[in-house]
Design an enzyme around this catalytic site. Structure first.
Site, mmCIF file in Angstrom:
data_model
loop_
_atom_site.group_PDB
_atom_site.id
_atom_site.type_symbol
_atom_site.label_atom_id
_atom_site.label_comp_id
_atom_site.label_asym_id
_atom_site.label_seq_id
_atom_site.Cartn_x
_atom_site.Cartn_y
_atom_site.Cartn_z
ATOM 1 N N TYR A 1 0.832 -1.210 0.000
ATOM 2 C CA TYR A 1 0.000 0.000 0.000
ATOM 3 C C TYR A 1 0.866 1.260 0.000
ATOM 4 O O TYR A 1 0.397 2.335 -0.352
ATOM 5 C CB TYR A 1 -0.942 0.025 1.211
ATOM 6 N N ASP B 1 -10.825 -8.415 7.840
ATOM 7 C CA ASP B 1 -12.233 -8.286 7.432
ATOM 8 C C ASP B 1 -12.931 -9.642 7.501
ATOM 9 O O ASP B 1 -14.080 -9.757 7.928
ATOM 10 C CB ASP B 1 -12.348 -7.727 6.009
ATOM 11 N N ASP C 1 -2.913 -18.102 2.374
ATOM 12 C CA ASP C 1 -4.092 -18.762 1.789
ATOM 13 C C ASP C 1 -4.646 -19.806 2.759
ATOM 14 O O ASP C 1 -5.865 -19.929 2.941
ATOM 15 C CB ASP C 1 -3.793 -19.362 0.403
ATOM 16 N N LYS D 1 3.562 -15.425 2.782
ATOM 17 C CA LYS D 1 3.444 -16.208 1.545
ATOM 18 C C LYS D 1 4.864 -16.549 1.102
ATOM 19 O O LYS D 1 5.312 -16.166 0.008
ATOM 20 C CB LYS D 1 2.678 -15.359 0.507
ATOM 21 N N ASP E 1 -5.100 -6.670 6.102
ATOM 22 C CA ASP E 1 -6.306 -5.960 5.683
ATOM 23 C C ASP E 1 -7.401 -6.969 5.318
ATOM 24 O O ASP E 1 -8.548 -6.901 5.784
ATOM 25 C CB ASP E 1 -5.939 -5.092 4.460
#
Ligand code: NAD
Length: 364
Positions: free
Chosen positions: A142, A251, A223, A191, A247
């Protein structure tokens, strides 16, 4: 105690939910003899409309000179077509970077009164959902270079994901220290089977682990973590991860606890001046209708008292009042049971009444 709080009402439901959180803080002042001074700060779409800038420098300065910042939410369709630098979210990124708050902490905890609101099977919910996601907040993709160019006549977009050892180490320490205060289990999510930044992440976490022998460190690919959060959330105590993974996972974690409207968050850096906000956005679809759930914002104010102002009794007072509100069967629309028989046992309240009923239950 006297504290100065910068208040960002923002856009959409932001002003409605902040109003209720401020009323709760006023009640804390009455009960515990504190004085909170509020300074309004324009950020997001409303700042673009007023100042042509999602976070003017003087507004950022008001935040930096406060004892902490309480934020509703920013953004909305109206500003979505503006160029990147002029978007409401840029104000938020600038605020986080300006305050140096590199650690975002989001609890994913199910309130027993709302267990039926979880979309998960009750057999999974009954095992307990109570973990925290510690998300790196001011690094990673980001904050990397974003670019769209034309290559061989075709558009090509690039976003750079970059982490330094220092950035990983400081968030890693927050992860370990948070785990030390809880059940001493830390899951580092990355990852590393694909990304170099993740391989560095994993290496730094394992180096740090030697300094925290009381904490059990496990690694998980992002994942797999997305799957495990819905399959077996009871296994988690503290998850530490980079900005974008955090992020998305936070959620997902909020959804399994019932409603996005219930979850608070804190963002902290090297000082006690923190940024406190509910995890949801500005919910333009319900703005101005007095139906938004203000509890995520009210609980964010409680986190502010606990983590920035060292007022644990006052924070407990708010959290107990929220619990009593739920015990009495009051529900905002987003947490009303879907089963009609269950719904009959509850009283639906709007945003203002929700705030008022929580305040009624605040006691010394
Ligand atoms: P959102 O979180 O605003 O809304 C998602 C859904 O949840 C909507 O149906 C909404 O009505 C509901 N919801 C959210 N908060 C609620 C509450 N307190 N009570 C009851 N229902 C609630 O996400 P979105 O729709 O993807 O985004 C809307 C805007 O918010 C966008 O402009 C986005 O960029 C912005 N946004 C801002 C922040 C922030 O300020 N920190 C975070 C996320 C999104």
């Amino acid at each position: 105690m006297i504290k100065n709080i910068a208040v960002i009402r923002g856009d959409g439901i932001g002003p409605e939910i902040i109003e209720q959180a401020l009323a709760v803080l006023d009640k804390i002042c009455n009960l515990y003899n504190h004085t909170f001074h509020y300074t309004d700060v324009d950020m997001g779409g409303c700042a673009i409309d007023k100042w042509n800038n999602p976070l003017p420098e003087e507004m950022l300065k008001k935040c930096l000179t406060s004892d902490s910042v309480l934020l509703g939410a920013v953004g909305g369709e109206k500003w979505n077509t503006l160029p990147g630098e002029m978007r409401p979210e840029k104000g938020l990124l600038k605020l986080r970077a300006g305050m140096g708050v590199y650690s975002n902490n989001r609890p994913a905890k199910i309130w027993p009164q709302l267990s039926s609101a979880s979309p998960l099977k009750q057999s999974i919910v009954e095992q307990g959902i109570d973990f925290i996601i510690v998300r790196e907040l001011i690094g990673g993709i980001y904050f990397g270079k974003h670019e769209t160019e034309t290559v061989d006549g075709k558009l090509c977009a690039t976003d750079v994901l970059n982490y330094t050892e220092e950035e990983i180490e400081r968030i890693g320490r927050i992860g370990f220290e948070t785990a030390q205060k809880r059940n001493k289990k830390l899951c580092s999510v990355e990852k590393s089977n694909v990304l170099d930044s993740s391989r560095l992440w994993k290496k730094v976490m394992h180096q740090l682990c030697e300094e925290y022998p009381d904490v059990e460190l496990t690694d998980m690919l992002v994942d797999n973590c997305a799957m495990q959060i819905v399959k077996n959330p009871a296994q988690f105590d503290v998850i530490v991860t980079e900005n974008m993974f955090g992020d998305i996972l936070s959620d997902e974690a909020s959804m399994i606890t019932g409603s996005i409207g219930m979850i608070p968050s804190s963002s902290l850096g090297a000082t006690s001046c923190g940024l406190y906000e509910p995890i949801h956005g500005s919910a333009p679809d319900i703005a101005g209708k007095d139906i938004a759930n203000p509890i995520g914002t009210i609980l964010s104010a409680a986190m502010m008292l606990r983590y920035s102002f060292d007022m644990p009794k006052e924070a407990d007072c708010i959290e107990k009042a929220v619990s009593a509100f739920l015990d009495l069967g009051y529900r905002t629309a987003d947490i009303m049971p879907s089963d009609p028989q269950e719904a009959q046992k509850c009283t639906k309240v709007g945003c203002r009444e929700c705030g008022r009923r929580i305040i009624e239950n605040m006691k010394l």
